[in-house]
Design an enzyme around this catalytic site. Structure first.
Site, short mmCIF file in Angstrom:
data_model
loop_
_atom_site.label_atom_id
_atom_site.label_comp_id
_atom_site.label_asym_id
_atom_site.label_seq_id
_atom_site.Cartn_x
_atom_site.Cartn_y
_atom_site.Cartn_z
N ASP A 12 1.01 -1.33 -0.27
CA ASP A 12 -0.05 0.32 0.13
C ASP A 12 0.78 1.07 0.02
O ASP A 12 1.83 1.30 0.67
CB ASP A 12 -1.38 -0.22 1.33
CG ASP A 12 -1.66 0.47 1.19
OD1 ASP A 12 -1.52 1.91 0.10
OD2 ASP A 12 -2.84 1.28 2.46
N ASP A 107 -2.87 2.40 -5.46
CA ASP A 107 -1.76 2.84 -5.21
C ASP A 107 -1.75 1.57 -4.50
O ASP A 107 -1.01 1.67 -3.05
CB ASP A 107 -1.89 3.80 -4.39
CG ASP A 107 -3.13 3.62 -3.62
OD1 ASP A 107 -4.21 3.20 -3.79
OD2 ASP A 107 -3.44 4.96 -2.43
N GLU A 108 -2.16 -0.18 -4.63
CA GLU A 108 -1.48 -1.34 -3.77
C GLU A 108 -2.35 -1.78 -4.68
O GLU A 108 -3.36 -2.02 -5.21
CB GLU A 108 -3.02 -0.46 -2.16
CG GLU A 108 -4.20 -0.64 -3.02
CD GLU A 108 -5.63 -1.30 -1.92
OE1 GLU A 108 -5.23 -2.05 -0.81
OE2 GLU A 108 -6.75 -0.31 -1.70
#
Length: 354
Positions: A12, A107-108
């Site tokens: 993350d 983003d993860e």
């Protein structure tokens, strides 16, 4: 024969959009910064840096509220094309270590490194190496969680933020799960949490020690899922190809609207044409399962309604709009959205044979 223990990493990025902006503009690095919409346009915060979070600013918060909490907050517009480019660079780093990657957003992502040979096969060392690569090559930081099951890997990635990692080894799974507050379980929202608290459930241990049939009676499928999670069970695989499930469009109004006619004008002239375009790109044959409407009222309560339909039809939104406005109770409308659920690709292919 015992089942093989998996090694799952959840990576993350730390305040991703804001971090990219701080990297690209050194003047932003020591101030409270957020990426989001303008307060005069009823904008919301997409993300903010840790300096802004000290003042209570959070993602999805109205920009106007964020500026009340932090008057010196600098809010900059997002640069989605840049964030997508950086996300691809991050993905390329993941691919050095494993091909089993399940992106959840820009983003993860989940990574299955069970059979990875890098770093002597150590998931802990792989996570550390990935984070080092991201920091050294991209100038950004990431946090990671390592566990034998997916939901705990995601939980663990939040335990040592920012720029850290946390490992939950197999022998510690139940010990960690028992003390886990229910709000930490992915998918447990505010409304569900309130109902669980009313029933006397606060920790996973409370769920684990409860009667399964009673859980099903009170909470249905969510009760069954919580029971499994509370026993440290999560059989979900890391899904390499995530098929797109839905397409949607929405609009937040600079001035609230309130009448059916106002809503319909927005749907007919703005939202529906854009939804058609997006559906054409996502599913050229326009095969869908459901279509629906989303409304956010002035008090920020969000409500949705949908019905089953095999093809996108403008007229079908009229009935849905009438039904959802029955929940209005005199409130003005802040946001209006349309969505469709796509037919699974395999099902669409089978139907096309006949």
């Amino acid at each position: 024969m015992s089942e093989r223990i998996r090694k799952i990493i959840h990576v993350d990025m730390d305040c991703f959009y804001a971090a990219v902006e701080m990297r690209d503009n050194p003047n932003y690095r020591d101030i409270a910064l957020a990426v989001g919409g303008h307060e005069k346009q009823r904008g919301v915060i997409s993300t903010c840096n840790y300096e802004a979070r000290k003042f209570g600013v959070r993602s999805a918060m109205p920009t106007a509220r964020a500026l009340q909490l932090c008057p010196h907050l600098l809010v900059v517009p997002g640069r989605m094309h840049i964030y997508k480019q950086v996300s691809l660079q991050i993905r390329a780093i993941f691919e050095r270590y494993t091909s089993l990657i399940e992106p959840l957003s820009l983003d993860e992502a989940y990574l299955d490194v069970t059979d990875a040979t890098a770093c002597r096969g150590s998931a802990t060392l792989i996570a550390e190496s990935i984070r080092n690569d991201i920091r050294n090559e991209l100038g950004l930081t990431a946090s990671a969680g390592i566990a034998p099951i997916k939901f705990l890997a995601k939980v663990a990635s939040d335990m040592n933020k920012p720029n850290g990692q946390f490992v939950i080894p197999p022998e510690k799974v139940q010990e960690v799960v028992d003390k886990l507050p229910l709000e930490k379980i992915p998918g447990v929202g505010k409304v569900s949490l309130e109902k669980l608290h009313q029933a006397g459930f606060y920790l996973c241990e409370d769920i684990k020690n409860s009667d399964y049939r009673e859980l099903l009676r009170q909470f249905g499928r969510q009760g069954a899922s919580l029971w499994k999670r509370s026993h440290g069970i999560d059989d979900r695989e890391v899904v390499v190809e995530r098929e797109r499930k839905s397409v949607g469009v929405e609009r937040t109004f600079s001035q609230n609207i309130s009448t059916y006619d106002e809503c319909w004008q927005v749907i007919e002239e703005k939202l529906y044409p854009e939804l058609e375009k997006r559906l054409e790109r996502a599913s050229p044959d326009k095969s869908i399962i459901k279509q629906g409407i989303k409304v956010k009222f002035a008090d920020f309560q969000l409500t949705t309604i949908e019905h089953i339909h095999p093809q996108l039809e403008l007229e079908d939104f009229k009935l849905l709009l009438k039904d959802i406005l029955k929940r209005q109770n005199g409130r003005e409308i802040r946001l209006l959205g349309l969505s469709v659920m796509l037919k699974p690709e395999e099902q669409a292919r089978q139907l096309s044979f006949f």
